[in-house]
Design an enzyme around this catalytic site. Structure first.
Site, short mmCIF file in Angstrom:
data_model
loop_
_atom_site.label_atom_id
_atom_site.label_comp_id
_atom_site.label_asym_id
_atom_site.label_seq_id
_atom_site.Cartn_x
_atom_site.Cartn_y
_atom_site.Cartn_z
N ASP A 1 35.94 -8.84 41.62
CA ASP A 1 37.00 -9.13 40.66
C ASP A 1 37.72 -10.36 41.20
O ASP A 1 38.37 -10.29 42.25
CB ASP A 1 37.95 -7.94 40.53
CG ASP A 1 39.04 -8.20 39.50
OD1 ASP A 1 39.29 -9.38 39.17
OD2 ASP A 1 39.65 -7.23 39.03
N VAL A 2 37.59 -11.48 40.50
CA VAL A 2 38.11 -12.74 41.04
C VAL A 2 39.63 -12.80 41.05
O VAL A 2 40.21 -13.75 41.59
CB VAL A 2 37.54 -13.98 40.29
CG1 VAL A 2 36.03 -14.04 40.42
CG2 VAL A 2 37.97 -14.00 38.83
N ASN B 1 32.00 -19.21 37.86
CA ASN B 1 31.74 -19.12 36.42
C ASN B 1 32.59 -18.06 35.71
O ASN B 1 32.76 -18.12 34.50
CB ASN B 1 30.25 -18.81 36.24
CG ASN B 1 29.91 -18.30 34.86
OD1 ASN B 1 29.79 -19.07 33.92
ND2 ASN B 1 29.79 -16.98 34.73
N TYR C 1 43.73 -20.78 27.45
CA TYR C 1 42.37 -21.07 27.92
C TYR C 1 42.21 -22.57 28.18
O TYR C 1 41.71 -22.99 29.23
CB TYR C 1 41.38 -20.59 26.86
CG TYR C 1 39.92 -20.79 27.20
CD1 TYR C 1 39.26 -19.94 28.07
CD2 TYR C 1 39.19 -21.83 26.61
CE1 TYR C 1 37.90 -20.12 28.37
CE2 TYR C 1 37.84 -22.01 26.90
CZ TYR C 1 37.20 -21.15 27.78
OH TYR C 1 35.87 -21.32 28.06
N LYS D 1 41.52 -24.31 31.78
CA LYS D 1 40.29 -25.10 32.01
C LYS D 1 40.65 -26.54 32.39
O LYS D 1 39.96 -27.16 33.22
CB LYS D 1 39.39 -25.06 30.78
CG LYS D 1 38.78 -23.68 30.51
CD LYS D 1 37.92 -23.19 31.66
CE LYS D 1 37.13 -21.95 31.32
NZ LYS D 1 36.34 -21.43 32.44
N THR E 1 27.17 -17.21 23.62
CA THR E 1 27.23 -16.06 24.54
C THR E 1 28.15 -15.01 23.91
O THR E 1 28.72 -15.21 22.84
CB THR E 1 27.83 -16.44 25.91
OG1 THR E 1 29.21 -16.79 25.72
CG2 THR E 1 27.10 -17.59 26.58
P1 NDP Z 1 30.74 -14.04 29.05
O1 NDP Z 1 31.87 -13.29 28.44
O2 NDP Z 1 29.34 -13.71 28.63
O3 NDP Z 1 30.79 -13.97 30.63
C1 NDP Z 1 31.99 -13.97 31.35
C2 NDP Z 1 31.70 -13.45 32.73
O4 NDP Z 1 32.91 -13.50 33.50
C3 NDP Z 1 31.23 -12.00 32.70
O5 NDP Z 1 30.11 -11.88 33.56
C4 NDP Z 1 32.41 -11.23 33.26
O6 NDP Z 1 31.96 -10.13 34.04
C5 NDP Z 1 33.03 -12.28 34.17
N1 NDP Z 1 34.42 -11.98 34.49
C6 NDP Z 1 35.47 -11.92 33.65
N2 NDP Z 1 36.58 -11.58 34.33
C7 NDP Z 1 36.20 -11.43 35.63
C8 NDP Z 1 36.89 -11.07 36.82
N3 NDP Z 1 38.21 -10.80 36.83
N4 NDP Z 1 36.20 -11.02 37.98
C9 NDP Z 1 34.87 -11.28 38.00
N5 NDP Z 1 34.16 -11.61 36.91
C10 NDP Z 1 34.83 -11.69 35.73
O7 NDP Z 1 31.07 -15.56 28.74
P2 NDP Z 1 30.30 -16.92 29.03
O8 NDP Z 1 29.05 -16.68 29.75
O9 NDP Z 1 30.29 -17.68 27.78
O10 NDP Z 1 31.36 -17.65 29.98
C11 NDP Z 1 31.10 -17.96 31.33
C12 NDP Z 1 32.00 -19.11 31.73
O11 NDP Z 1 31.65 -20.26 30.98
C13 NDP Z 1 33.49 -18.87 31.47
O12 NDP Z 1 34.24 -19.40 32.53
C14 NDP Z 1 33.73 -19.64 30.19
O13 NDP Z 1 35.06 -20.03 30.08
C15 NDP Z 1 32.81 -20.81 30.40
N6 NDP Z 1 32.45 -21.53 29.19
C16 NDP Z 1 31.77 -20.91 28.19
C17 NDP Z 1 31.44 -21.61 27.06
C18 NDP Z 1 30.68 -21.02 25.93
O14 NDP Z 1 30.57 -21.68 24.89
N7 NDP Z 1 30.13 -19.82 26.07
C19 NDP Z 1 31.82 -23.03 26.91
C20 NDP Z 1 32.52 -23.56 28.02
C21 NDP Z 1 32.82 -22.83 29.11
P3 NDP Z 1 32.66 -8.69 34.12
O15 NDP Z 1 33.35 -8.45 32.83
O16 NDP Z 1 31.50 -7.78 34.38
O17 NDP Z 1 33.57 -8.80 35.31
#
Ligand code: NDP
Length: 245
Positions: A55-56, A83, A149, A153, A184
């Site tokens: 958990d970040v 990420n 957000y 970012k 996603t």
């Molecule tokens: P998802 O919602 O599919 O993935 C988000 C990930 O972040 C999950 O694996 C989740 O895991 C993890 N996460 C969230 N909170 C925590 C936490 N407190 N500790 C650890 N892990 C955490 O989204 P995306 O794959 O789309 O997003 C991934 C990254 O890319 C993000 O930073 C997003 O802002 C960025 N991004 C995405 C874009 C898009 O169009 N999809 C565009 C630009 C940037 P879990 O809940 O299991 O902890």
């Protein structure tokens, strides 16, 4: 290497990508059940991967994730893909302070705490490393209902530059990957709405990105092929950021 937020979307794909390229990959997230399934699939495909509870937003859990990852393999983590992220789409008029803080704690403070824990280990080991911070073009050009957000970012881009400047002397490179719209869980519902479809029509390449569209930039920023790159932002967005007004 460690990929944060590896239980879905871009992080999951990143972990699979690097494992397929031969890296030993630690996958971190809160949904450890999902991580276990992905790790099993990577191993079944011949890759080297293991899961860590992460958990970040929690410094102690971050420290134990690094300890656990390094003890489990006897190998130091030399690359981190920061990420993990959440997005709360809400009017700035109604957004609560708690929601604002949640977005900042995960996207910005979380990235900082993971980077700090990583850099402390690399400096203590007397060796360098690479950090890839996953920001967003939303931090560089505005869109409604994403104030927290976007601000987080944008902060990540500034954080990248600050850390890169401070840690260059230790051989630690820090770069930003700024994706455009990648399909996603984070945004699938939005792109089914009329606002989402209108946005899609403004992307010069006229399509959403696929997670695999990030492969080239991820592999570049994590590898020695980019050893003179630090404090850089690599945009992968089908042309949207610089699209016609
Ligand atoms: P998802 O919602 O599919 O993935 C988000 C990930 O972040 C999950 O694996 C989740 O895991 C993890 N996460 C969230 N909170 C925590 C936490 N407190 N500790 C650890 N892990 C955490 O989204 P995306 O794959 O789309 O997003 C991934 C990254 O890319 C993000 O930073 C997003 O802002 C960025 N991004 C995405 C874009 C898009 O169009 N999809 C565009 C630009 C940037 P879990 O809940 O299991 O902890």
């Amino acid at each position: 290497m460690l990929v944060t937020g590896a239980s879905s979307g871009i992080g999951e794909h990143t972990a699979r990508l690097f494992a397929a390229s031969g890296a030993l990959v630690a996958l971190g997230a809160r949904r450890t059940d999902r991580i276990e399934i992905i790790v099993a699939e990577i191993r079944a495909a011949g890759g080297r991967a293991y899961g860590v509870d992460l958990d970040v937003t929690d410094e102690k859990i971050i420290a134990s994730a690094f300890d656990h990852a390094e003890a489990a393999t006897g190998t130091p983590i030399t690359v981190v893909v920061n990420n993990a992220g959440i997005a709360t789409a809400e009017s700035a008029l109604t957004m609560s302070h708690a929601a604002w803080k949640g977005v900042f704690e995960t996207n910005l403070a979380g990235a900082f705490l993971v980077a700090q824990a990583f850099a402390r280990r690399r400096v203590a080991a007397g060796a360098g490393g690479a950090i890839v911070n996953v920001a967003s073009i939303v931090g560089m050009r505005p869109i409604g209902n994403l104030a927290a957000y976007a601000a987080a970012k944008a902060g990540m881009v500034a954080l990248t530059a600050s850390l890169a400047t401070e840690w260059a002397r230790y051989g630690i490179r820090v770069n930003t990957l700024a994706p455009g719209y990648i399909e996603t869980d984070l945004n699938a519902a939005f792109f089914r709405t009329s606002a989402g479809k209108a946005l899609l029509a403004r992307i010069p390449q006229r399509r959403l990105g696929h997670v695999s569209d990030l492969d080239g930039a991820l592999l570049l920023l994590a590898s020695k092929e980019s050893q003179y790159m630090t404090a850089s932002t690599v945009v992968v967005d089908g042309g949207l950021l610089m699209g016609s007004l």
